[in-house]
Design a protein around this motif. Structure first.
Motif, short mmCIF file in Angstrom:
data_model
loop_
_atom_site.label_atom_id
_atom_site.label_comp_id
_atom_site.label_asym_id
_atom_site.label_seq_id
_atom_site.Cartn_x
_atom_site.Cartn_y
_atom_site.Cartn_z
N TYR A 714 67.88 21.17 12.71
CA TYR A 714 68.78 22.24 12.28
C TYR A 714 68.90 23.30 13.37
O TYR A 714 70.01 23.76 13.69
N ALA A 715 67.78 23.67 13.97
CA ALA A 715 67.82 24.67 15.03
C ALA A 715 68.60 24.16 16.25
O ALA A 715 69.38 24.91 16.86
N LEU A 716 68.41 22.88 16.61
CA LEU A 716 69.12 22.33 17.76
C LEU A 716 70.63 22.27 17.50
O LEU A 716 71.44 22.59 18.37
N LEU A 717 71.03 21.85 16.26
CA LEU A 717 72.46 21.78 15.95
C LEU A 717 73.09 23.17 15.94
O LEU A 717 74.21 23.36 16.44
N LEU A 718 72.37 24.13 15.39
CA LEU A 718 72.90 25.50 15.41
C LEU A 718 73.03 26.00 16.84
O LEU A 718 74.00 26.69 17.20
N SER A 719 72.06 25.65 17.67
CA SER A 719 72.11 26.09 19.08
C SER A 719 73.29 25.46 19.80
O SER A 719 74.00 26.14 20.56
N LYS A 720 73.52 24.17 19.57
CA LYS A 720 74.66 23.51 20.20
C LYS A 720 75.98 24.13 19.74
O LYS A 720 76.88 24.36 20.57
N SER A 721 76.07 24.41 18.44
CA SER A 721 77.29 25.03 17.93
C SER A 721 77.49 26.41 18.54
O SER A 721 78.61 26.79 18.92
N ALA A 722 76.40 27.15 18.67
CA ALA A 722 76.51 28.48 19.27
C ALA A 722 76.90 28.39 20.74
O ALA A 722 77.69 29.20 21.24
N LEU A 723 76.35 27.40 21.46
CA LEU A 723 76.70 27.23 22.88
C LEU A 723 78.17 26.87 23.03
O LEU A 723 78.88 27.41 23.89
N GLU A 760 74.89 34.00 14.20
CA GLU A 760 74.14 34.80 13.24
C GLU A 760 73.16 33.93 12.47
O GLU A 760 72.00 34.32 12.25
N ARG A 761 73.61 32.77 12.04
CA ARG A 761 72.71 31.87 11.32
C ARG A 761 71.60 31.37 12.23
O ARG A 761 70.46 31.21 11.79
N LEU A 762 71.92 31.11 13.50
CA LEU A 762 70.90 30.66 14.45
C LEU A 762 69.83 31.73 14.65
O LEU A 762 68.63 31.44 14.61
N GLN A 763 70.26 32.95 14.85
CA GLN A 763 69.30 34.04 15.06
C GLN A 763 68.42 34.25 13.84
O GLN A 763 67.19 34.41 13.94
N PHE A 764 69.04 34.21 12.65
CA PHE A 764 68.26 34.40 11.43
C PHE A 764 67.24 33.27 11.25
O PHE A 764 66.08 33.51 10.89
N PHE A 765 67.69 32.04 11.51
CA PHE A 765 66.79 30.90 11.31
C PHE A 765 65.64 30.92 12.33
O PHE A 765 64.49 30.65 11.98
N LEU A 766 65.94 31.22 13.59
CA LEU A 766 64.88 31.26 14.60
C LEU A 766 63.84 32.31 14.28
O LEU A 766 62.64 32.13 14.57
N GLN A 767 64.25 33.41 13.67
CA GLN A 767 63.29 34.45 13.32
C GLN A 767 62.49 34.10 12.07
O GLN A 767 61.30 34.41 11.99
N SER A 768 63.14 33.47 11.07
CA SER A 768 62.49 33.27 9.77
C SER A 768 61.63 32.01 9.70
O SER A 768 60.67 31.97 8.92
N SER A 769 61.96 30.99 10.45
CA SER A 769 61.24 29.73 10.34
C SER A 769 60.15 29.62 11.40
O SER A 769 60.33 30.04 12.56
N ASP A 770 59.03 29.02 10.99
CA ASP A 770 57.93 28.75 11.92
C ASP A 770 57.66 27.26 12.05
O ASP A 770 56.64 26.87 12.62
N LEU A 771 58.59 26.43 11.52
CA LEU A 771 58.34 24.99 11.48
C LEU A 771 59.11 24.21 12.54
O LEU A 771 58.91 23.00 12.66
N SER A 784 71.53 29.23 29.25
CA SER A 784 72.74 29.81 28.65
C SER A 784 72.65 31.32 28.62
O SER A 784 71.67 31.91 29.11
N GLU A 785 73.66 31.92 28.04
CA GLU A 785 73.72 33.37 27.92
C GLU A 785 73.25 33.84 26.54
O GLU A 785 73.53 34.99 26.16
N LEU A 786 72.58 32.98 25.82
CA LEU A 786 72.10 33.35 24.49
C LEU A 786 70.78 34.10 24.63
O LEU A 786 69.69 33.58 24.34
N TRP A 787 70.85 35.34 25.12
CA TRP A 787 69.63 36.07 25.47
C TRP A 787 68.80 36.43 24.25
O TRP A 787 67.57 36.33 24.30
N LEU A 788 69.43 36.86 23.20
CA LEU A 788 68.65 37.24 22.02
C LEU A 788 67.93 36.03 21.44
O LEU A 788 66.77 36.12 21.02
N ILE A 792 63.83 35.51 21.05
CA ILE A 792 63.10 35.08 19.85
C ILE A 792 62.21 33.89 20.15
O ILE A 792 61.06 33.81 19.69
N LEU A 793 62.73 32.93 20.94
CA LEU A 793 61.94 31.75 21.26
C LEU A 793 60.73 32.11 22.13
O LEU A 793 59.61 31.60 21.90
#
Length: 986
Positions: A714-723, A760-771, A784-788, A792-793
């Protein structure tokens, strides 16, 4: 020779007479004995069912005739009184007597033997006698038992005087009252009902009250010189009919007119009553009038002696089935035709409304049951059906509570068929042809119309409706009317079945049909009949091409037989109806296959239409409304299906048309067994990223999945969509002449399923999930330019320096950087952040304002000397001087405050030590009278101990009690004791 004819004097010949005439009476028996002319007549049926007819002659004879069903009338007994004419005969059944009036005297005769003849000498010059009649309500309210053997009450008219008499069981008369002066014209006729006595004179009708003694005029007669008063007690209703010329006015026991008046054809000589009818006899004619409607329903002509008066007699309660008629010396008996035969006769003459009214009337009187009424309604319906009056026929079918829907199956489906054995046989009176297909009914009816037209031209009357003769209908119109009304009938039956399961839809029928539906709610149809009703209803809808009704029936709860309808619906092209039917029968695979075919067909036709109009459209927007409906119906089936193979088989084409519905299929909570996530993820088209994202989101957020694979994917797909979105945004900003409206449309297209942006969903998920695995995600977004997101990572990986660099230098978010330092909690983090502000990399200018903000907010966490060492010589003094001065003052204040706290703590420690020393060094005085607070023994020179609460115990009790618990039970370890001297007072 008796001759029958029908007439209605109220109506013109050929108009309404046909609709009201019927055979109510039939000639039963007759006798023409060699006796003098008859002057009076009476009839009665004994308790042993023996019927006797009493006649009085002008020669003073009282003759008893016995009526036998087999042999007819026969002479029974004969007695002569005094040789004078017998004016009237009254039967008193309960005392077995006859009251006979002759030559102004009253005689009592035995009912069975006519002997002995006893004359009541107390009464003379009597011209009229009337027996008292008790109504049922009056008897119940006053405790009177009708038919008791206590005696008989009757009223006697003696000239202008009214005498009320009681005859006791011994036969002796007792005069109760004599009323004089009110009837100056002479009493002509009397009726006594309960407490009311109605008297007829030459000028008026009077009402006398036996209870109150008051007398009043009911109404006056118009011409006393010509018109004689006549009246008839209608025993069945406890009313009296008062005659005025040829009009009968019916009044109650209070003298008030009730209902309508009866208008006879001519002035009658005598009147009788039988059931709901009034019998009128005059000039050799017997006429029968209905009390309520006033119609003459039957006329019977008989041959009597010329110039002789006609008489009629009925059974005294008005509910009998016989009337006797006398003319000259001839006696005739008429019996009431059985009700069923009357109804049949009306139906044969097509007087349907009159037949129904008769049955309802008989039902109200208790002579017929509700089931019989339903039977007649059904019989009328069949007759109307074969008369091609389909709407009226269906109305009567629906009013029948006992008619089975299976009785109509042969009109729709050719025999033999699946339901042939369900059709009941021989339930009716054989008045209509056997059932046949509606086409044959229409053809036979048209043939009958043509034959009737030919006969009409030849001057022969027929039973065919005049409307059809004047304007013959076409076969197509008749067949359409037949199918429409039969459809209405089966629709009401179908809705009545739904009523039984509380699923009725009253909005689906008209107001009239809704009334029929209320009447048929109780129908409990067998499963086989329900199957026939629903299946044939679908046939009828198909014949009328009512697609909406077909689909409504197929999609709701129904008992249709699929095997009977598959080929019909498929060949006629009603695939949607067939799909609904499959779905209602849990045949999901077949239903989904049809919806898939329909969606493809709709797509092809829609593309042709769009190309024909030369419109350039996006394929995602080239979806027709029919396609959406097909996908929606398919998704409803799949949402409730737990068949994994079926769901995954049809998921692809649904996703091609509507991704949102595809997601609803996957995440539905209607199915009992959830789908396996691994197989679902493998079945989702990799190009449908949004569907996979939404499904993973549902697994993680709604199903609380803790599988690290799903979180990482889920995190990888959200990251690809964000990129991808980030690259498109930069490409759009760099391009020239781009329409901002197209940018907005494109942005919405990328997020058609989700309400929030992918980043927004990517940032929220990266912060809330530890799995999830942060290294894998970081490998994807590191360049990439996804600095925030990278911050988090890095934070997840514990790389504090990189996090601070991104927050402070790349994002220039001072507040976030300072908050992160606070989370770390070490002073060196603030110093590291200050160094980044003062000496940024990659040739970036120092961030003096950010440094000053840091010193201002968190200066106490920094060492002033280190800060001064780190300050750049290029930093303007006016920016740092005030901040450094405040920091130094705060540092000094912090140091001095620490000294104060240290000294206060030391003073508290000294005071506590001093109080402890004073407590231990205090003296206790023990004398000879001191005792142990526990065992109460004198202490003397014994060892003792004292607790902090000043209780004293001997050493023995101290060992037993322990150090922490005193004699009072207080545990000093749990309940600590403080004394004022122990507290710090300095």
């Amino acid at each position: 020779m008796v001759e029958f004819s029908m007439a209605n004097p109220k109506s013109k010949p050929g108009s309404e007479s046909k609709s009201h005439s019927r055979n109510v009476l039939e000639h039963f028996a007759g006798l023409n004995p060699s006796i003098p002319p008859i002057r009076s007549l009476a009839i009665t049926t004994n308790s042993d069912s023996q019927t006797l007819v009493f006649i009085g002659t002008v020669a003073g004879d009282v003759i008893s005739l016995s009526l036998n069903p087999n042999s007819g009338l026969s002479l029974h007994l004969r007695v002569n009184i005094i040789g004078k004419p017998v004016s009237s005969i009254h039967v008193v059944s309960h005392i077995k007597k006859l009251i006979v009036l002759s030559d102004g005297f009253i005689y009592l005769l035995d009912l069975n033997s006519l002997e002995p003849v006893r004359k009541l000498s107390l009464l003379k010059n009597v011209n009229v006698v009337c027996k008292r009649y008790f109504s049922r309500n009056y008897s119940l309210n006053n405790g009177i038992i009708i038919g008791n053997e206590d005696g008989c009450f009757f009223a006697v008219g003696v000239g202008k005087k009214l005498v009320l008499v009681e005859i006791v069981l011994s036969g002796s008369p007792i005069i109760l009252k004599e009323i004089q002066g009110d009837f100056t014209d002479g009493i002509m006729c009397i009726s006594w009902v309960d407490e009311s006595i109605i008297v007829g004179t030459r000028s008026a009708y009077y009402l006398y009250s036996y209870a109150s003694g008051q007398c009043g005029v009911i109404f006056s007669l118009p011409d006393p010189s010509v018109m004689l008063p006549r009246m008839k007690l209608l025993a069945k209703e406890c009313k009296v009919m008062l005659m005025v010329d040829n009009v009968g006015v019916i009044v109650d026991s209070e003298g008030q007119p009730v209902g309508g008046s009866l208008v006879f054809g001519e002035v009658s000589e005598t009147m009788g009553e039988i059931g709901a009818y009034v019998v009128v006899v005059r000039s050799g004619n017997l006429e029968l009038y209905h009390k309520k409607s006033g119609y003459c329903v039957q006329r019977v002509s008989f041959v009597g002696e010329v110039g002789s008066p006609c008489l009629v007699a009925d059974e005294e309660d008005g509910r009998g089935k016989l009337v006797a008629v006398a003319a000259g010396s001839k006696v005739m008996c008429y019996m009431k035709v059985p009700s069923e035969e009357q109804i049949k006769d009306l139906l044969r003459k097509k007087n349907f409304r009159e037949a129904i009214s008769l049955v309802e009337e008989l039902q109200n009187e208790g002579e017929m049951t509700r089931e019989t009424l339903s039977l007649v309604h059904a019989q009328v319906g069949f007759l109307l059906l074969f008369d091609l009056r389909f709407e009226e026929a269906v109305d009567h079918f629906l009013l029948s509570e006992t008619m089975e829907p299976s009785e109509l199956f042969p009109f729709i489906m050719r025999d033999p068929n699946r339901w042939s054995l369900l059709v009941p046989r021989n339930r009716y009176w054989g008045l209509h042809p056997p059932p046949s297909l509606l086409e044959k009914v229409v053809d036979d009816g048209l043939t009958g119309i043509q034959r009737a037209i030919f006969l009409r031209k030849a001057g022969v009357e027929t039973a065919v409706d005049n409307e059809f003769l004047l304007n013959p209908p076409s076969r197509a119109d008749l067949l359409e009317s037949a199918i429409k009304n039969m459809t209405r009938l089966f629709k009401v039956y179908w809705l009545s079945c739904l009523c039984g399961t509380s699923k009725a839809k009253p909005c689906l029928c008209t107001e009239k049909d809704r009334q029929f539906l209320e009447a048929s709610r109780h129908k409990d149809l067998t499963p086989s009949v329900r199957e026939g009703v629903d299946t044939l209803l679908m046939y009828l809808y198909r014949a009328l091409n009512r697609v909406d009704d077909m689909e409504r029936l197929a999609s709701s709860e129904n008992s249709c037989i699929v095997e009977e309808l598959e080929s019909l619906l498929s060949e006629s092209g009603h695939l949607r109806t067939l799909a609904f039917l499959y779905a209602s029968k849990r045949m999901s695979s077949k239903s989904l296959s049809i919806w898939r075919v329909l969606a493809r067909n709709y797509s092809s036709s829609h593309l042709k239409d769009s190309h024909g109009t030369n419109h350039v459209q996006d394929t995602t927007k080239g979806i027709s409304f029919d396609q959406e409906i097909a996908v929606m119906e398919a998704s409803k089936i799949l949402e409730a299906s737990s068949d994994q193979e079926l769901v995954l088989q049809h998921l692809g084409w649904i996703a091609d048309i509507n991704q949102l519905l595809a997601v609803q299929v996957l995440v539905s909570d209607k199915r009992t067994d959830p789908l396996p996530p691994d197989e679902v993820i493998a079945a989702i088209d990799p190009r449908k990223v949004e569907i996979l994202l939404r499904y993973l989101q549902w697994l993680i957020e709604d199903q609380d999945s803790d599988d690290t694979r799903f979180h990482t994917t889920y995190a990888l797909l959200l990251s690809k969509s964000a990129l991808d979105a980030n690259e498109k945004e930069h490409a759009t900003q760099n391009s020239e002449g781009v329409n901002q409206k197209e940018i907005n449309i494109s942005d919405r297209g990328n997020n058609s399923i989700f309400d929030t942006h992918n980043r927004e969903r990517l940032q929220f998920f990266l912060q809330s999930s530890d799995l999830y695995d942060p290294d894998e995600v970081l490998d994807l977004v590191e360049r990439s330019e996804l600095w925030l997101e990278k911050a988090i990572l890095y934070r997840k990986l514990g790389q504090e320096t990189l996090v601070l660099q991104i927050l402070a230098l790349k994002l220039e978010d001072c507040e976030a950087a300072e908050q992160y330092c606070a989370e770390i909690g070490r002073p060196d983090a603030y110093m590291q952040l200050l160094e980044m502000y003062l000496e940024p990399m990659n040739g970036k200018e120092p961030m003096f304002k950010a440094a000053v903000r840091l010193l201002h907010n968190h200066g106490e966490m920094l060492d002033p000397l280190q800060v001064l060492e780190r300050l750049s010589p290029d930093m303007p003094l006016q920016l740092a001087s005030e901040t450094i001065l405040r920091m130094l003052r705060a540092r000094l204040h912090h140091h001095r405050q620490g000294q104060i706290v240290h000294n206060l703590s030391r003073a508290l420690d000294i005071d506590a030590s001093l109080a402890r020393f004073e407590e231990r060094s205090r003296h206790v005085l023990i004398n000879d009278d001191s005792i142990c607070d526990s065992c109460h023994a004198r202490l003397g020179t014994k060892l003792f101990a004292m607790y902090p609460d000043d209780t004293i115990v001997c050493y023995k009790c101290f060992r037993r009690q322990g150090e922490s618990t005193s004699v009072s039970g207080r545990d000093f370890k749990r309940d600590i004791l403080y004394k004022p001297g122990w507290l710090v007072t300095r």
